[in-house]
Enzyme design. Structure first.
Site, mmCIF file in Angstrom:
data_model
loop_
_atom_site.group_PDB
_atom_site.id
_atom_site.type_symbol
_atom_site.label_atom_id
_atom_site.label_comp_id
_atom_site.label_asym_id
_atom_site.label_seq_id
_atom_site.Cartn_x
_atom_site.Cartn_y
_atom_site.Cartn_z
ATOM 1 N N GLY A 195 50.854 50.961 -21.873
ATOM 2 C CA GLY A 195 51.061 52.390 -22.049
ATOM 3 C C GLY A 195 50.208 52.946 -23.168
ATOM 4 N N GLU A 213 50.130 43.996 -21.461
ATOM 5 C CA GLU A 213 49.561 44.099 -20.124
ATOM 6 C C GLU A 213 48.908 45.470 -19.930
ATOM 7 O OE1 GLU A 213 53.214 42.859 -18.193
ATOM 8 O OE2 GLU A 213 53.858 44.950 -18.144
ATOM 9 N N PRO A 214 47.803 45.706 -20.603
ATOM 10 C CA PRO A 214 47.135 46.994 -20.498
ATOM 11 C C PRO A 214 46.297 47.131 -19.227
ATOM 12 C CG PRO A 214 45.941 45.575 -22.002
ATOM 13 C CD PRO A 214 47.121 44.792 -21.537
ATOM 14 N N GLY A 215 46.323 48.324 -18.675
ATOM 15 C CA GLY A 215 45.434 48.643 -17.565
ATOM 16 C C GLY A 215 44.431 49.671 -18.054
ATOM 17 N N TYR A 225 48.514 64.275 -11.413
ATOM 18 C CA TYR A 225 49.069 64.266 -12.775
ATOM 19 C C TYR A 225 48.603 65.435 -13.633
ATOM 20 C CZ TYR A 225 49.851 59.257 -11.837
ATOM 21 O OH TYR A 225 50.238 58.054 -11.312
ATOM 22 N N CYS A 271 40.085 69.444 3.285
ATOM 23 C CA CYS A 271 40.795 70.646 3.692
ATOM 24 C C CYS A 271 42.189 70.651 3.107
ATOM 25 C CB CYS A 271 40.809 70.754 5.212
ATOM 26 S SG CYS A 271 39.139 70.986 5.793
HETATM 27 C C1 LIG Z 1 51.014 50.006 -14.634
HETATM 28 C C2 LIG Z 1 51.594 48.975 -15.469
HETATM 29 C C3 LIG Z 1 50.953 48.577 -16.651
HETATM 30 C C4 LIG Z 1 49.674 49.209 -17.149
HETATM 31 O O1 LIG Z 1 49.863 50.476 -17.662
HETATM 32 P P1 LIG Z 1 48.645 51.249 -18.341
HETATM 33 O O2 LIG Z 1 49.188 52.549 -18.748
HETATM 34 O O3 LIG Z 1 47.560 51.370 -17.321
HETATM 35 O O4 LIG Z 1 48.163 50.430 -19.477
HETATM 36 C C5 LIG Z 1 51.534 47.569 -17.372
HETATM 37 N N1 LIG Z 1 52.684 46.974 -16.966
HETATM 38 C C6 LIG Z 1 53.325 47.338 -15.845
HETATM 39 C C7 LIG Z 1 54.576 46.637 -15.454
HETATM 40 C C8 LIG Z 1 52.817 48.341 -15.066
HETATM 41 O O5 LIG Z 1 53.463 48.722 -13.962
#
Ligand SMILES: *Cc1c(COP(=O)(O)O)cnc(C)c1O
Length: 406
Positions: free
Chosen positions: A218, A259-261, A302, A328
């Protein structure tokens, strides 16, 4: 990646395309590792739903990352990219017991987020090491679409249900090895994060055989100029101290997991699209591009602001435009945005297009999904081709001729 490189990639691979900068992914990964370098056992699991191209997974694997997955298909992609099952976490919500069992059988660490499945799984498989997802009910950020820790959220086991959770674990004698939380995207305030961490520490004391604590992600990244972002270094300092104190109290050196995305891949990506038409109306000037929310849905879904540049005319006089797509449906990328003067044929670049952009793309309006390019060592590598007409027909089964009259 310079504008001239990006223009050359459009020449070479066509538009629209996504381009990801491998260096930026690496520097973000290193930044996070460095902020927590004082933690003895640190694990960074890349949340692959942000961007799931196999080449990107391979790149992060080389850096030493594990994976965070939310579906069995993501697990399969991770294995395909060469990750060891032990390096993969599975953090789904609302999936079936069968899918959890199937993933467990692959040797992947499972994380359970509700009491019903926890009890059923624990009863059948008391020896399997299981992680549990707690919902600390902490509100991260201001947008309820992307906050998952608050009271109405469907994610995790409510912290208020801890007594029942402990009872289920005792009754089934199941093996809880980790506690997890993920309070959702866009944490602005690290105090909020630390507050949620305290709740996790408290919950952790109820379980005697833990091996890790997973603090999810997050982390907020900047989307606009002067935008706020999570102060990772400050969080590193404060959480490391608190985590170490907790380990001492707990009597064991636990692994700290993130667990960063978005943090790893958002800023590494740009989306490049061509202006098909400049259309003046009575109220605005539209720049219509060869894309739409089928390729990049975040602004519509969003209200996200992706910074837009006209890389064909970067020094041009700035004017106001509404940037829209060609499907469209209302698909506005930007309203009344200052961009250097746009001509038809110009290439616009959208920033922060690494996370939740391609991975949310669809074929709406029967358009092809864009290609993806990885920029590495001064060169663009095609890592996903543009789709073709065959892709649209794949899996479709036409009626036999004689059955076409109703
Ligand atoms: C989506 C998700 C993340 C990554 O969140 P980001 O905001 O992209 O860093 C981490 N853990 C879980 C369980 C998620 O569903």
């Amino acid at each position: 990646m310079q504008p001239k490189d990006l223009l050359q990639l459009v020449e070479q691979f066509g538009s629209p395309i996504y381009v990801y900068d491998a260096e930026k992914i690496k520097s973000q990964y290193n930044r996070l590792s460095k902020a927590f370098s004082k933690v003895d056992k640190l694990r960074i699991n890349y949340a692959m739903k942000a961007l799931s191209n196999v080449a990107v997974l391979q790149l992060l694997k080389e850096m030493g990352a594990g994976l965070d997955t939310v579906s069995i298909q993501e697990v399969q992609l991770g294995l395909h990219a060469g990750y060891e099952p032990e390096k993969i976490f599975y953090t789904p919500n609302g999936v079936s017991l069968e899918e959890i069992e199937e993933v467990n059988a692959m040797g992947v660490q499972i994380n359970i987020d509700n009491l019903s499945i926890l009890e059923q799984f624990g009863t059948k498989h008391p020896n399997v090491p299981v992680c549990i997802r707690i919902n600390p009910h902490v509100m991260a950020g201001g947008n309820t679409n992307i906050s998952v820790g608050h009271i109405d959220s469907k994610f995790g086991i409510s912290i208020h249900q801890l007594p029942l959770l402990v009872r289920i674990v005792e009754n089934t004698k199941m093996n809880i090895v980790g506690i997890h939380m993920h309070t959702g995207s866009d944490i602005l305030d690290i105090e909020v994060f630390l507050y949620a961490a305290e709740i996790l520490f408290d919950a952790a004391k109820n379980f005697k055989d833990l091996e890790f604590l997973d603090f999810g992600s997050g982390f907020k990244v900047p989307y606009k100029k002067d935008d706020i972002e999570t102060d990772i270094e400050e969080l590193g300092k404060k959480l490391t101290k608190r985590f170490k104190a907790f380990c001492t109290e707990y009597g064991k050196d636990l692994t700290l997991i993130f667990e960063p995305g978005k943090f790893l891949v958002s800023e590494a990506g740009v989306f490049l699209a061509k202006v098909n038409v400049v259309k003046q109306t009575t109220s605005t000037v539209f720049a219509g591009i060869d894309s739409g929310f089928n390729h990049l849905i975040r602004p519509m879904l969003y209200g996200s602001q992706h910074h837009i540049e006209n890389i064909s005319n970067p020094k041009g006089k700035e004017r106001f435009y509404s940037v829209v797509g060609y499907i469209c449906e209302t698909d506005t990328f930007a309203n009344n945005r200052r961009i250097s003067e746009i001509k038809e044929g110009d290439i616009l670049s959208f920033r922060n297009a690494g996370a939740y952009c391609y991975s949310m793309a669809s074929n709406y309006n029967s358009r092809y999904k864009p290609a993806e390019v990885l920029w590495m060592n001064g060169k663009g590598h095609l890592i996903r081709a543009h789709e073709t007409f065959e892709d649209l027909l794949k899996n479709q089964i036409p009626l036999p001729i004689e059955a076409t009259t109703v």
